[in-house]
Design an enzyme around this catalytic site. Structure first.
Site: not given
Ligand code: IMP
Ligand code: MG
Length: 339
Positions: A13, A42
């Protein structure tokens, strides 16, 4: 024209969507490639609309750019179809036959897994479960097996290499950021893939030889949407509120209010080195006082200018990335382009 890569230098982000859209708009790339899963959102503000993309590359704003989902992409078919309609891009979508379709059972399995959901803070799209099934060599569904996607399935590595041979450009849009890398991040508070430039290339089906620039994206602070380390985390409610409102720091997929901490210099130095960043893009500079609609760099004053001066230190880290883009608002053109 060769390959440019966009990588997040922090906790995801950082504003990659906006930077990818801007670069594609300016750069006339033949292909924009998205990799990774629909857990990464995005956000693009374009022609009076806000697009919270999870599936389509942000480069869709450039009408001549073809939009590619590589073999390292994970797709929720319904979401992709919706976004294709929303962005009017059905005519220029291309999907690698080996991209993986996340099945409802995988999404359900991840959401049932309280360790993943609570301790790791998974976004719950099923990406982790799909990656796990792929590594286990279980029967999974590929894009080539999904009748609703078949019309877009084409041999991506061949197309990209042909374009490069003809002198066309490719932009590879990375997902998430340094802190969330399975290899280099803050394990176990990480996502299910590496999130650095070399992996993005491999996920697209390209080797390193044609890379021109790697853009590392940073904002003046660090956010995290799930649990895990965050330096000097802001707990003060009114300060946080500014980030959540003016700074729009709300998870674009999860809808959660993002946690906010201070800029982490060591993390940023590692991000420059591990991605071999040649360019720096700074976003959200408008959160600081002194960056209202600047026309040139010297218009930026006060806190915002002091921050930009401080992060000059990153340009001393090999391979000495140049400060190239400063973004001062959400709009596509709210950008100082220093290239
Ligand atoms: P997962 O990849 O959805 O299993 O999430 C694993 C960790 O990565 C968690 O803390 C999510 O909140 C974080 N996370 C996954 N995708 C994003 C993203 O696009 N932006 C920020 N954090 C993310
Ligand atoms: Mg994002």
């Amino acid at each position: 024209m060769p390959v440019d890569i966009v990588a997040g230098g922090q906790g995801g982000d950082e504003g990659k969507g906006k930077i990818c859209a801007y670069l594609a708009h300016k750069g006339d790339y033949r292909y924009a490639v998205k990799v990774g899963g629909p857990n990464a959102g995005h956000t693009v503000f374009h022609k009076g609309k806000i697009y919270a993309l999870k599936s389509i590359p942000a480069g869709f704003v450039s009408p001549r750019t073809k939009l590619v989902l590589g073999a390292g992409t994970y797709i929720i078919t319904d979401w992709l179809l919706k976004e294709t309609t929303l962005t009017g891009t059905a005519g220029r979508l291309i999907i690698d036959p080996n991209a993986v379709v996340i099945e409802p059972r995988q999404t359900a399995a991840e959401r049932r897994d309280s360790r993943m959901m609570k301790s790791i803070g998974s976004v719950g799209t099923g990406l982790g479960a799909a990656v796990r099934d792929r590594i286990d060599r279980k029967k999974i569904k590929f894009a080539k097996d999904e009748p609703r996607l078949r019309r877009w399935v084409k041999p991506v590595p061949e197309l990209l290499n042909k374009a490069l041979a003809a002198g066309d450009g490719v932009i590879v849009e990375g997902t998430q950021g340094m802190k969330l890398s399975l290899l280099h991040g803050e394990y176990p508070y990480v996502t299910s893939r590496d999130t650095t430039a070399s992996t993005f290339l491999a996920e697209a089906g390209l080797g390193p030889k044609y890379v021109r620039d790697v853009y590392a994206i940073f904002k003046p602070y660090v956010s995290r949407v799930g649990p895990g380390p965050l330096a000097a985390e802001i707990k003060d409610k009114s300060k946080l509120n500014i980030h959540h409102t003016k700074g729009r720091e709300v998870g674009s997929v999860s809808g959660r209010l993002r946690r906010i901490g201070a800029f982490e210099y060591d993390l940023a130095r590692r991000a420059v080195a591990i991605n071999s960043a040649t360019r720096l893009a700074i976003t959200h500079i408008d959160l600081y006082q002194g960056a209202d609609n600047p026309r040139r760099l010297s218009d930026i004053k006060g806190e915002a200018a002091a921050f930009l001066k401080k992060i000059g230190a990153l340009s001393k880290v090999y391979p000495y990335p140049k400060l190239s883009i400063v973004s001062y608002g959400p709009g596509l053109m709210d950008v100082l382009d220093l290239r």
